[in-house]
Design a protein around this motif. Structure first.
Motif, PDB file in Angstrom:
ATOM      1  N   ILE A  26       0.826  -1.209   0.000  1.00 58.37           N
ATOM      2  CA  ILE A  26       0.000   0.000   0.000  1.00 58.37           C
ATOM      3  C   ILE A  26       0.862   1.262   0.000  1.00 58.37           C
ATOM      4  N   ALA A  27       0.401   2.256  -0.727  1.00 54.07           N
ATOM      5  CA  ALA A  27       1.085   3.550  -0.741  1.00 54.07           C
ATOM      6  C   ALA A  27       0.999   4.188   0.640  1.00 54.07           C
ATOM      7  N   GLU A  28       1.936   5.058   0.930  1.00 54.48           N
ATOM      8  CA  GLU A  28       1.990   5.693   2.252  1.00 54.48           C
ATOM      9  C   GLU A  28       0.679   6.388   2.611  1.00 54.48           C
ATOM     10  N   ASP A  29       0.036   7.008   1.637  1.00 50.57           N
ATOM     11  CA  ASP A  29      -1.230   7.697   1.892  1.00 50.57           C
ATOM     12  C   ASP A  29      -2.428   6.867   1.404  1.00 50.57           C
ATOM     13  N   GLY A  30      -2.222   5.561   1.257  1.00 49.82           N
ATOM     14  CA  GLY A  30      -3.254   4.688   0.718  1.00 49.82           C
ATOM     15  C   GLY A  30      -4.346   4.343   1.718  1.00 49.82           C
ATOM     16  N   GLU A  31      -5.355   3.665   1.196  1.00 47.43           N
ATOM     17  CA  GLU A  31      -6.502   3.241   1.992  1.00 47.43           C
ATOM     18  C   GLU A  31      -6.726   1.756   1.802  1.00 47.43           C
ATOM     19  N   VAL A  32      -7.026   1.063   2.887  1.00 48.70           N
ATOM     20  CA  VAL A  32      -7.409  -0.341   2.815  1.00 48.70           C
ATOM     21  C   VAL A  32      -8.872  -0.447   3.234  1.00 48.70           C
ATOM     22  N   ILE A  33      -9.631  -1.170   2.434  1.00 52.33           N
ATOM     23  CA  ILE A  33     -11.039  -1.406   2.743  1.00 52.33           C
ATOM     24  C   ILE A  33     -11.160  -2.858   3.196  1.00 52.33           C
ATOM     25  N   VAL A  34     -11.533  -3.044   4.456  1.00 50.53           N
ATOM     26  CA  VAL A  34     -11.745  -4.376   4.996  1.00 50.53           C
ATOM     27  C   VAL A  34     -13.234  -4.676   4.856  1.00 50.53           C
ATOM     28  N   LEU A  35     -13.537  -5.761   4.148  1.00 51.17           N
ATOM     29  CA  LEU A  35     -14.911  -6.100   3.803  1.00 51.17           C
ATOM     30  C   LEU A  35     -15.247  -7.521   4.247  1.00 51.17           C
ATOM     31  N   SER A  36     -16.409  -7.683   4.829  1.00 49.00           N
ATOM     32  CA  SER A  36     -16.950  -9.020   5.065  1.00 49.00           C
ATOM     33  C   SER A  36     -18.367  -9.046   4.500  1.00 49.00           C
ATOM     34  N   VAL A  37     -18.681 -10.132   3.825  1.00 49.30           N
ATOM     35  CA  VAL A  37     -19.988 -10.277   3.203  1.00 49.30           C
ATOM     36  C   VAL A  37     -20.785 -11.321   3.972  1.00 49.30           C
ATOM     37  N   ALA A  38     -21.875 -10.878   4.557  1.00 53.80           N
ATOM     38  CA  ALA A  38     -22.763 -11.781   5.296  1.00 53.80           C
ATOM     39  C   ALA A  38     -23.748 -12.405   4.317  1.00 53.80           C
ATOM     40  N   GLY A  39     -23.910 -13.699   4.422  1.00 55.31           N
ATOM     41  CA  GLY A  39     -24.918 -14.373   3.619  1.00 55.31           C
ATOM     42  C   GLY A  39     -26.306 -13.991   4.099  1.00 55.31           C
ATOM     43  N   ARG A  40     -27.309 -14.323   3.323  1.00 51.70           N
ATOM     44  CA  ARG A  40     -28.679 -14.005   3.703  1.00 51.70           C
ATOM     45  C   ARG A  40     -29.585 -15.182   3.374  1.00 51.70           C
ATOM     46  N   LEU A  41     -30.241 -15.696   4.408  1.00 56.50           N
ATOM     47  CA  LEU A  41     -31.213 -16.764   4.207  1.00 56.50           C
ATOM     48  C   LEU A  41     -32.572 -16.153   3.901  1.00 56.50           C
ATOM     49  N   THR A  42     -33.375 -16.906   3.187  1.00 57.35           N
ATOM     50  CA  THR A  42     -34.755 -16.488   2.953  1.00 57.35           C
ATOM     51  C   THR A  42     -35.673 -17.507   3.615  1.00 57.35           C
TER      52      THR A  42
END
Length: 141
Positions: A26-42
């Motif tokens: 990552i660049a010194e002024d960079g950004e990291v996006i931490v993502l988690s995807v929750a499943g969805r039951l119907t």
């Protein structure tokens, strides 16, 4: 160096290896996006809406824990954005990468054990095949 990195997590134990790679790339002024995807039951004829709602709430809470845990591994001075979304993981990862204009996606080749390992493998494969940006596939034993 990459300006914006997307780091999807499923709560697997390989977070430290992924964090190391982000810090190297990552660049010194960079950004990291931490993502988690929750499943969805119907709901269905066999499960009540209340039970399904409870399971979906649990999935979302777990996803938030995964994101919080991963984000806590970065230094305080790192620009970290946390996201918890619901849907099909590969699709959501692709959509977030596009919407946020990320330069790199770092994803594990394997994660949880059993059926989850198979599913994550297919998620990583779909992300790799469908991504318009660079993907770093982290191999974990």
């Amino acid at each position: 160096m990459y300006k914006k990195i997307l780091l999807p997590t499923d709560g697997s134990t390989y977070a430290d290896q992924e964090v190391e790679r982000v810090e190297k790339l990552i660049a010194e002024d960079g950004e990291v996006i931490v993502l988690s995807v929750a499943g969805r039951l119907t709901s269905s004829a066999f499960q009540s809406r209340r039970k399904v709602k409870k399971v979906n709430e649990k999935l979302k809470k777990d996803a938030q824990k995964f994101v919080d845990n991963m984000a806590s591994k970065f230094d305080e001075d790192m620009n970290v954005t946390k996201m918890v979304l619901t849907g099909f993981p590969a699709e959501v990862i692709h959509d977030v990468a596009e919407k946020e204009g990320v330069d790199l996606i770092i994803i594990s080749a394997s994660g949880k054990s059993g059926i989850h390992r198979f599913v994550l493998g297919s998620v990583a494969e779909k992300v790799l095949k469908n991504s318009d940006v660079d993907v770093l596939l982290v191999h974990n034993d």
